[in-house]
Motif scaffolding. Structure first.
Motif, mmCIF file in Angstrom:
data_model
loop_
_atom_site.group_PDB
_atom_site.id
_atom_site.type_symbol
_atom_site.label_atom_id
_atom_site.label_comp_id
_atom_site.label_asym_id
_atom_site.label_seq_id
_atom_site.Cartn_x
_atom_site.Cartn_y
_atom_site.Cartn_z
ATOM 1 N N VAL A 42 18.887 12.982 -3.884
ATOM 2 C CA VAL A 42 18.508 11.617 -4.218
ATOM 3 C C VAL A 42 18.634 11.426 -5.720
ATOM 4 N N PHE A 47 17.062 6.396 -6.606
ATOM 5 C CA PHE A 47 16.854 6.754 -5.197
ATOM 6 C C PHE A 47 18.152 6.710 -4.392
ATOM 7 N N ARG B 6 1.326 9.885 -0.594
ATOM 8 C CA ARG B 6 2.210 11.055 -0.762
ATOM 9 C C ARG B 6 3.395 10.641 -1.634
ATOM 10 N N PRO B 8 7.024 11.397 -3.423
ATOM 11 C CA PRO B 8 8.213 12.241 -3.270
ATOM 12 C C PRO B 8 8.527 12.998 -4.573
ATOM 13 N N THR B 9 9.258 14.075 -4.440
ATOM 14 C CA THR B 9 9.534 14.951 -5.577
ATOM 15 C C THR B 9 10.041 14.184 -6.793
ATOM 16 N N ILE B 10 10.988 13.250 -6.560
ATOM 17 C CA ILE B 10 11.614 12.612 -7.720
ATOM 18 C C ILE B 10 10.686 11.638 -8.432
ATOM 19 N N LEU B 11 9.529 11.309 -7.853
ATOM 20 C CA LEU B 11 8.584 10.422 -8.545
ATOM 21 C C LEU B 11 7.392 11.184 -9.126
ATOM 22 N N ARG B 12 7.417 12.496 -8.971
ATOM 23 C CA ARG B 12 6.249 13.254 -9.440
ATOM 24 C C ARG B 12 6.204 13.370 -10.960
ATOM 25 N N SER B 19 1.566 15.839 -5.822
ATOM 26 C CA SER B 19 2.288 15.407 -4.624
ATOM 27 C C SER B 19 1.472 14.399 -3.808
ATOM 28 N N ARG B 45 10.106 1.802 -9.309
ATOM 29 C CA ARG B 45 11.016 2.760 -8.665
ATOM 30 C C ARG B 45 11.043 2.562 -7.149
ATOM 31 N N ASN B 58 11.941 4.641 2.012
ATOM 32 C CA ASN B 58 11.157 4.306 3.187
ATOM 33 C C ASN B 58 9.692 4.505 2.853
ATOM 34 N N TYR B 60 5.798 4.599 4.660
ATOM 35 C CA TYR B 60 5.078 4.693 5.927
ATOM 36 C C TYR B 60 3.590 4.552 5.661
ATOM 37 N N SER B 83 2.991 7.177 2.759
ATOM 38 C CA SER B 83 4.021 8.138 2.370
ATOM 39 C C SER B 83 5.240 7.398 1.845
ATOM 40 N N VAL B 84 5.692 7.792 0.672
ATOM 41 C CA VAL B 84 6.911 7.237 0.078
ATOM 42 C C VAL B 84 7.981 8.314 0.194
ATOM 43 N N ILE B 85 9.057 8.016 0.911
ATOM 44 C CA ILE B 85 10.038 9.056 1.248
ATOM 45 C C ILE B 85 11.451 8.538 1.013
ATOM 46 N N PRO B 86 12.288 9.317 0.342
ATOM 47 C CA PRO B 86 13.684 8.893 0.174
ATOM 48 C C PRO B 86 14.331 8.644 1.538
#
Lengths: 425, 91
Positions: A42, A47, B6, B8-12, B19, B45, B58, B60, B83-86
């Motif tokens: 990603v 994203f 939750r 995602p890795t790229i927003l940490r 996490s 983002r 996505n 949830y 949950s925020v998920i790519p």
């Protein structure tokens, strides 16, 4: 004094520097941001999905033709080391391109081919993508490979991991066809059945991938994995005598295969291996999971997710990652995306089996039936030389046709019983 | 209302590597507003300039994709998990 030449230093594959061939970076498809060839999937900026970028050399047909009888004949166009064929693995690809004259005659079209990817080692095209993903996994130091799967990928990952001696952890929806459970579990890896849809499984795997140091072939290794689908396009062109067909019909689940076949055709033209000629790319979905076909008809460039309900479980992805890109390709090339009912899928499977002796899984039935429908709708030209992609083996989805694929007669073992059936000539 | 989110890795990078973070709000919009107040830049983002969920994200609420409910207006109950998920995975 005698001179004794020192022996050449042994270099085992494990000691050799990791090579990714002509691949140079991971490039964001949305914003163009470039990242190193790591386990990223990603774009950190937007994203967007990352895709492998290359510095492609000039290529000659003769060199490829002299290569291995597998997808590795196209190694210079893939993110793998040139010595890939020496590294073991299942050696997928170079599957038959079947000239389907009887099917063409039945449908009243000029020239039809079926790219029969059920001839791969575990019988779907997924062996191709897994081969590249596992190469990336080993290069990046993952000892465990994993995936979210509708079944075919599960088979392919479990088998390829077994061949390479890697640990595998495969996640599937628990309501999968029994055959696909067996043909995964038999390879001895870990198989996790999840009470949910494929999209649920996929979401779970995205979360697991963020926390575990595993190589998920279709999550954090997806940029490499997806490149394997290009080899379907390369093979079609080479098998046609180094030219692209007028039209190709691809099943659409995530949409990745369709976009990569297009990428393959464009790369072949860019490297001078084929003459750049127009082609149209068509997509095929089951009506019970047709978010990309619906977006195509509605003129949308984004895909609204759906909850799948179809016998074509290998295509039952309600939230397709590459849906927008599949729409782009189909519209750019002047193709279309259609969808067919479960009953039409079964008829598609039977039509291909009856006319060409090829037993496709439900996804292949979707492709054949959608082609028939697009012909009837006038959306595909009957004079266009067309390639239908069969991506899997009917033996894995027997339930779909079992009710209609029955004995013609059941009789006692006597000649009188035989004559009583009226089957004599 | 307190919810856990939750990340995602790229927003940490926004959450000092965390996490999972706590947030408050009764819809996804207000939860994101609260997060953005504490982790400036995070909302942009996830949500585009037009105020819509970004194409490749996505979200949830309690494992339900908000695109099947009310998108950013989806209610978030006390104790819920967001949950925020790519989106770019699978297939």
């Amino acid at each position: 004094m005698s001179l004794i030449a020192s022996p050449p230093r042994a270099t085992s594959p494990a000691q050799a520097p990791p090579s990714v061939g002509n691949a140079t970076a991971l490039v964001c498809r949305e914003c163009g941001e470039r990242q190193p060839l790591t386990a990223g999937y990603v774009c950190a900026e937007c994203f967007g999905p990352l895709e492998v970028g290359y510095q492609l050399p000039a290529l000659r047909r003769a060199v490829i033709e002299a290569g291995p009888q597998s997808m590795w004949r196209y190694a210079p166009l893939l993110p793998v080391a040139p010595e890939i064929t020496e590294r073991g693995g299942l050696q997928p690809g170079w599957t038959p391109l079947v000239r389907a004259d009887r099917l063409a005659r039945e449908l009243g079209v000029r020239r039809l081919w079926v790219k029969d990817d059920s001839a791969n080692p575990t019988h779907p095209f997924k062996d191709r993508v897994v081969a590249i993903a596992l190469e990336a996994a080993e290069r990046l130091g993952f000892g465990t490979v994993a995936c979210a799967s509708t079944g075919n990928l599960a088979n392919a990952v479990a088998a390829a991991a077994a061949r390479r001696g890697l640990r595998s952890v495969v996640f599937v929806p628990s309501d999968l066809e029994a055959g696909k459970i067996v043909t995964t579990a038999v390879y001895g890896g870990t198989l996790v059945a999840v009470n949910g849809s494929y999209d649920d499984v996929n979401r779970l795997c995205s979360e697991v991938a963020a926390e575990q140091d595993w190589g998920f072939v279709n999550v954090n290794l997806r940029p490499y994995y997806a490149e394997g689908s290009k080899t379907v396009g390369y093979e079609v062109a080479e098998q046609l005598g180094w030219r692209t067909p007028d039209a190709v019909v691809s099943p659409v689940a995530s949409g990745s295969l369709l976009t990569k076949v297009d990428k393959a055709f464009r790369e072949l033209a860019a490297t001078g291996l084929v003459e750049a000629t127009p082609y149209r790319v068509f997509g095929a979905q089951a009506t019970g999971c047709s978010p990309v076909a619906a977006a195509f008809r509605a003129g949308h460039d984004v895909v609204r997710p759906v909850r799948p309900d179809t016998i074509a479980k290998s295509l039952a992805i309600g939230n397709p990652a590459d849906g927008p890109y599949a729409l782009d390709v189909v519209r750019r090339t002047g193709g279309a995306i259609g969808d067919v009912s479960d009953a039409e899928i079964v008829e598609g499977i039977r039509l291909l089996a009856r006319t060409e002796g090829l037993f496709a899984e439900t996804a292949g039935g979707v492709v054949v039936a959608t082609y028939v429908k697009l012909l009837a709708q006038g959306l595909v030209d009957p004079d266009a030389e067309t390639v239908l992609l069969n991506t899997g083996d009917g033996l894995k989805t027997l339930d779909a046709v079992a009710p209609v694929a029955r004995p013609t007669a059941t009789i006692d073992p006597s000649y009188a019983a035989f004559t009583a059936t009226g089957l004599e000539d | 209302m307190a919810v856990s989110v939750r990340i995602p890795t790229i927003l940490r990078t926004y959450t000092d590597g965390a996490s999972v973070v706590e947030a408050s709000g009764d819809t996804l919009t207000t939860v994101l507003d609260d997060l953005d107040a504490r982790f400036p830049g995070l909302r942009a983002r996830v949500v585009d300039d037009a105020g819509a969920l970004r194409r490749f994200v996505n979200v949830y609420v309690n494992d339900n994709d908000v695109r099947f409910s009310d998108g950013l207006a989806t209610p978030v109950g006390d104790g819920a998990t967001v949950s925020v998920i790519p989106a770019v995975a699978g297939g």
